[in-house]
Design an enzyme around this catalytic site. Structure first.
Site, short mmCIF file in Angstrom:
data_model
loop_
_atom_site.label_atom_id
_atom_site.label_comp_id
_atom_site.label_asym_id
_atom_site.label_seq_id
_atom_site.Cartn_x
_atom_site.Cartn_y
_atom_site.Cartn_z
N HIS A 108 26.88 30.63 -26.56
CA HIS A 108 26.70 30.16 -25.18
C HIS A 108 27.03 31.29 -24.20
O HIS A 108 28.15 31.79 -24.19
CB HIS A 108 27.60 28.95 -24.90
CG HIS A 108 27.07 27.67 -25.47
ND1 HIS A 108 27.31 26.45 -24.90
CD2 HIS A 108 26.28 27.44 -26.54
CE1 HIS A 108 26.69 25.51 -25.61
NE2 HIS A 108 26.07 26.09 -26.61
N TYR B 44 31.40 21.07 -16.95
CA TYR B 44 32.73 20.60 -16.54
C TYR B 44 32.56 20.05 -15.12
O TYR B 44 32.24 20.82 -14.20
CB TYR B 44 33.73 21.76 -16.49
CG TYR B 44 34.10 22.36 -17.83
CD1 TYR B 44 33.26 23.27 -18.46
CD2 TYR B 44 35.31 22.04 -18.44
CE1 TYR B 44 33.62 23.85 -19.69
CE2 TYR B 44 35.68 22.61 -19.66
CZ TYR B 44 34.83 23.51 -20.28
OH TYR B 44 35.19 24.06 -21.47
N LYS C 21 41.27 26.46 -24.74
CA LYS C 21 42.10 27.57 -25.21
C LYS C 21 42.99 27.26 -26.43
O LYS C 21 43.55 28.18 -27.03
CB LYS C 21 43.02 28.06 -24.07
CG LYS C 21 42.26 28.76 -22.96
CD LYS C 21 41.79 30.13 -23.39
CE LYS C 21 40.79 30.75 -22.47
NZ LYS C 21 39.42 30.84 -23.02
N PRO D 191 43.15 20.69 -22.58
CA PRO D 191 41.90 21.19 -23.18
C PRO D 191 40.88 21.75 -22.18
O PRO D 191 39.87 22.31 -22.60
CB PRO D 191 41.32 19.95 -23.88
CG PRO D 191 41.93 18.79 -23.17
CD PRO D 191 43.27 19.22 -22.70
N TYR E 18 37.62 32.51 -19.38
CA TYR E 18 36.95 31.55 -20.26
C TYR E 18 36.53 32.22 -21.58
O TYR E 18 36.72 31.64 -22.65
CB TYR E 18 35.74 30.92 -19.57
CG TYR E 18 35.25 29.69 -20.30
CD1 TYR E 18 35.81 28.45 -20.05
CD2 TYR E 18 34.26 29.78 -21.28
CE1 TYR E 18 35.40 27.32 -20.75
CE2 TYR E 18 33.84 28.67 -21.98
CZ TYR E 18 34.41 27.43 -21.72
OH TYR E 18 34.00 26.32 -22.42
C1 PHB Z 1 35.05 20.02 -27.12
O1 PHB Z 1 33.88 20.23 -27.44
O2 PHB Z 1 35.73 19.16 -27.73
C2 PHB Z 1 35.63 20.75 -25.99
C3 PHB Z 1 34.93 21.82 -25.43
C4 PHB Z 1 35.46 22.50 -24.36
C5 PHB Z 1 36.68 22.13 -23.85
C6 PHB Z 1 37.40 21.09 -24.42
C7 PHB Z 1 36.88 20.40 -25.49
O3 PHB Z 1 37.18 22.78 -22.77
#
Ligand code: PHB
Ligand code: APR
Length: 396
Positions: free
Chosen positions: A74, A203, A299, A295, A387
């Site tokens: 990605h 997000y 990280k 989450p 990130y």
């Molecule tokens: C997930 O795919 O579970 C996931 C991806 C990114 C995040 C948190 C969880 O920031």
């Protein structure tokens, strides 16, 4: 039964398995002790975004075949605030870095398979693991297996046993400092065999709460909703989940959501936590045993990997070059990177969630933070470089 090894590893999550595999490849004997069964460990659904450093470490450990074939590169992520969509072009903003979407469950599965293939000892369902004399020259671990108590002597102990493990609790309380922030909400996650709504992660902030649109593959999606900690997963039918998800997303995204039955649904609290120092005598704390991140920055696993890298490089120098002086460096080197990832995860959580106790001024500041970070090249770069993962610190 083995009763002497060089490194005793407590816990077979990603930290313990990855460290074990790297040590094994370097010819350093180790034994992994895990409280649960292998199936239980694989049943836990966790995040799925790997930084380049984590990918490189998996390659170094020789366990990257499936990850390289199936992981999805990605080059960007999307942020949403007040209905506005902003793409963070990770690759362009960082001068070429990206992340790999590959589930933690798959990372764990590949590491378990490699462990089994190597023939190195791993003991599942090891009960009542206890660490002894960790401050002495002769530390050892005891545990129970099939009703028998076994003593395992070692040079060093790697505490890779997660937040609820025994390793951190073995260190006398008076030498530890705990730093903690508990957030007033959790994430309700749903996994489904439906195509992801977008080719990149989204997000999104919404006044009803944060949303994350994530994925495991081109046919498997993972979605999260911010919910109050008082919510019960039983009260969330799949239908209610999908409805709420669509309500919180911009109309063009909501219109593309493909719904389907959930494979898993669970609520996880959000917490920031660090313990200092991350070592005591011959015991090292690695991954979730020493720190937790919310989450939002993806990280958790990546921080576990950078701890593993630091400890592995130190132990390799100790065994191959006699550099015992480096032992004392572990906590200091690991913590520098830990705190930066804590900062980013805390920042992203604050930026994108709805906080019940924020007043009108706080809310304007939150919106202005978003506006500033997404409209300035410096702001965008700050998000992007964090990130994709900050560089690993050298061990000396
Ligand atoms: C997930 O795919 O579970 C996931 C991806 C990114 C995040 C948190 C969880 O920031
Ligand atoms: N004895 C033996 N094993 C134990 C004990 C104990 N007393 N206590 C816990 N364990 C095991 C757990 O059963 C678990 O399998 O230690 C393992 C710890 O694994 P994780 O919790 O996955 O921690 P870690 O390997 O550091 O992985 C960090 O996983 O938890 C996520 O968000 C986290 O993504 C991050 C990554």
């Amino acid at each position: 039964m083995v009763n002497r090894t060089q490194v005793a590893i407590i816990g077979a999550g990603p930290s313990g398995l990855l460290l074990g595999q790297l040590l094994q490849k370097a010819g350093i004997d180790n034994v992994i002790l895990e409280r649960q069964s292998g199936e239980y460990v694989l049943g836990r659904i966790r995040a799925g975004v790997l930084e380049q450093g984590t990918v490189d470490l998996m390659r170094e450990a020789g366990v990257s075949q499936r990850m390289d074939a199936e992981g999805l590169i990605h080059d960007g992520i999307e942020l949403v605030f007040g209905g506005r969509r902003d793409r963070i072009d990770l690759k362009q903003l960082t001068g070429g870095s990206s992340v790999l979407v590959y589930g933690q469950t798959e990372v764990t599965r590949d590491l378990m398979a490699a462990r089994a293939a190597s023939g190195a000892p791993i003991i599942y369902e090891a009960a009542n693991v206890q660490l002894h004399d960790v401050k002495s020259e002769r530390p050892y671990v005891t545990f129970e297996k099939n009703g028998e108590t076994i003593r395992l002597e070692c040079d060093y102990i790697a505490g890779c046993d997660g937040f609820h493990g025994i390793s951190r609790k073995t260190i006398p309380e008076e030498v530890l400092t705990h730093y903690e922030r508990v957030y007033p909400f959790g994430w309700l996650g749903l996994l489904s065999d439906t195509p992801p709504v977008n080719h990149e992660l989204i997000y999104a902030h919404h006044h009803r709460g944060f949303v994350l649109c994530s994925q495991r593959s081109t046919t498997r999606s993972r979605y999260y909703l911010q919910v109050p900690l008082t919510e019960k997963v039983e009260d969330w039918t799949d239908e209610r989940f999908w409805q709420e998800l669509k309500t919180r997303l911009p109309a063009d995204v909501a219109g593309k959501i493909v719904t389907g039955p959930s494979l898993e649904k669970s609520i996880a609290p959000l917490r920031s936590y660090v313990v200092e120092p991350m070592q005591y005598g011959k015991l090292f704390l690695v991954g979730d045993a020493a720190h937790i991140v919310p989450p939002t920055g993806a990280k958790g696993l990546n921080l576990a990997a950078s701890d593993v890298s630091t400890l592995y490089r130190i132990l390799r120098s100790v065994y191959q070059e006699g550099r015992v002086d480096l032992i004392e460096k572990y906590s200091e080197v690991a913590l520098r990177r830990v705190w930066k990832a804590e900062r980013f995860s805390w920042f992203m959580t604050n930026l994108l969630h709805e906080f019940p106790d924020r007043d009108a001024f706080d809310k304007r500041m939150q919106r202005t933070d978003y506006d500033y970070y997404t409209s300035s090249e410096a702001g965008l770069k700050t998000i992007a470089e964090n990130y994709v993962g900050l560089p690993y610190d050298p061990i000396e």
